[in-house]
Scaffold this motif. Structure first.
Motif, short mmCIF file in Angstrom:
data_model
loop_
_atom_site.label_atom_id
_atom_site.label_comp_id
_atom_site.label_asym_id
_atom_site.label_seq_id
_atom_site.Cartn_x
_atom_site.Cartn_y
_atom_site.Cartn_z
N TYR A 157 49.43 45.38 40.24
CA TYR A 157 49.90 45.93 38.98
C TYR A 157 50.21 44.79 38.02
O TYR A 157 50.83 43.80 38.37
N GLY A 158 49.75 44.94 36.79
CA GLY A 158 49.99 43.93 35.77
C GLY A 158 48.95 42.83 35.74
O GLY A 158 48.97 41.99 34.85
N ASN A 159 48.05 42.83 36.70
CA ASN A 159 47.01 41.80 36.76
C ASN A 159 45.65 42.48 36.62
O ASN A 159 44.84 42.48 37.53
N GLU A 160 45.43 43.07 35.47
CA GLU A 160 44.23 43.86 35.25
C GLU A 160 43.02 43.06 34.77
O GLU A 160 41.92 43.59 34.70
N GLU A 161 43.21 41.79 34.45
CA GLU A 161 42.09 40.99 33.95
C GLU A 161 40.94 40.92 34.96
O GLU A 161 39.78 41.08 34.56
N PRO A 162 41.19 40.69 36.25
CA PRO A 162 40.06 40.70 37.19
C PRO A 162 39.28 42.01 37.18
O PRO A 162 38.05 42.00 37.24
N ARG A 163 39.96 43.12 37.05
CA ARG A 163 39.28 44.43 37.00
C ARG A 163 38.41 44.53 35.74
O ARG A 163 37.29 44.99 35.79
N ARG A 164 38.93 44.06 34.61
CA ARG A 164 38.16 44.10 33.36
C ARG A 164 36.89 43.23 33.48
O ARG A 164 35.81 43.64 33.05
N VAL A 165 37.04 42.05 34.06
CA VAL A 165 35.90 41.15 34.22
C VAL A 165 34.86 41.80 35.14
O VAL A 165 33.66 41.80 34.84
N LEU A 166 35.30 42.38 36.26
CA LEU A 166 34.39 43.04 37.18
C LEU A 166 33.70 44.23 36.51
O LEU A 166 32.49 44.41 36.65
N ASN A 167 34.45 45.04 35.78
CA ASN A 167 33.86 46.20 35.12
C ASN A 167 32.79 45.80 34.10
O ASN A 167 31.75 46.44 33.99
N ARG A 168 33.04 44.72 33.35
CA ARG A 168 32.05 44.24 32.38
C ARG A 168 30.80 43.73 33.10
O ARG A 168 29.67 43.98 32.69
N LEU A 169 31.03 43.01 34.18
CA LEU A 169 29.93 42.48 34.99
C LEU A 169 29.06 43.61 35.52
O LEU A 169 27.83 43.58 35.39
N VAL A 170 29.68 44.63 36.06
CA VAL A 170 28.94 45.77 36.61
C VAL A 170 28.21 46.53 35.49
O VAL A 170 27.05 46.91 35.65
N ALA A 171 28.88 46.73 34.37
CA ALA A 171 28.24 47.45 33.25
C ALA A 171 27.00 46.70 32.77
O ALA A 171 25.96 47.32 32.50
N ASP A 172 27.09 45.38 32.68
CA ASP A 172 25.92 44.60 32.26
C ASP A 172 24.80 44.69 33.28
O ASP A 172 23.63 44.85 32.92
N LYS A 173 25.13 44.61 34.55
CA LYS A 173 24.11 44.73 35.59
C LYS A 173 23.44 46.10 35.52
O LYS A 173 22.21 46.20 35.63
N GLN A 174 24.22 47.14 35.33
CA GLN A 174 23.66 48.49 35.23
C GLN A 174 22.71 48.59 34.03
O GLN A 174 21.64 49.20 34.13
N GLU A 175 23.11 48.00 32.92
CA GLU A 175 22.24 48.02 31.73
C GLU A 175 20.92 47.32 32.01
O GLU A 175 19.83 47.83 31.69
#
Length: 151
Positions: free
Chosen positions: A37-55
């Motif tokens: 909790y409170g350390n959401e930056e890794p999740r944001r980085v992973l989500n962006r990485l996955v979204a780019d790979k999906q694209e």
């Protein structure tokens, strides 16, 4: 159509597609690792990485389909199955190493696309994006090391 002695550019494109589609970040997106909790930056980085790979998987699929190439989506490596129920912080070093290998694999495939302007341009864009994500992951690792040193 490539000459018999030339590498098939569609095969190289399909190999890039498999590299992206069956990558560790894509697998982890299904495993939903724990984040403090409170350390959401890794999740944001992973989500962006996955979204780019999906694209990029979508764009590669569209290109190969337009060429009537039989697409192979590959399979996830079995050793990924041991990565359930762990934290994203725990996975960070593995993500960085996997991303480094991905960049190398894409660089190797790009050389096989010299006579394919459209495919080469797309893979060049993917390579730039993969390098940028590697830098983001390495930045997270440095932040984590600094935070741990301050404790």
């Amino acid at each position: 159509m490539p000459l018999p002695s030339e590498p098939d550019p569609n095969q190289a494109l399909n190999q890039v597609l498999i590299t992206l589609h069956r990558s560790l970040p894509m697998y982890i997106s299904f495993a939903d690792p724990w984040v403090a909790y409170g350390n959401e930056e890794p999740r944001r980085v992973l989500n962006r990485l996955v979204a780019d790979k999906q694209e990029y998987v979508g764009r590669l699929t569209t290109l190969l389909d337009s060429r009537r190439y039989t697409i192979d989506f590959g399979e996830f490596p079995m050793d990924f199955t041991s990565l359930h129920d762990v934290s994203l912080d725990f996975l960070l070093k593995q993500l960085i190493e996997h991303q480094r290998r991905e960049v190398e694999a894409i660089e190797n495939r790009l050389g096989r696309l010299a006579r394919d302007a459209e495919g080469g341009a797309l893979v060049g864009e993917i390579l730039t994006n993969s390098r940028r994500h590697l830098q983001s992951l390495e930045g997270l690792s440095r932040q984590a090391a600094t935070a741990n040193a301050e404790r």
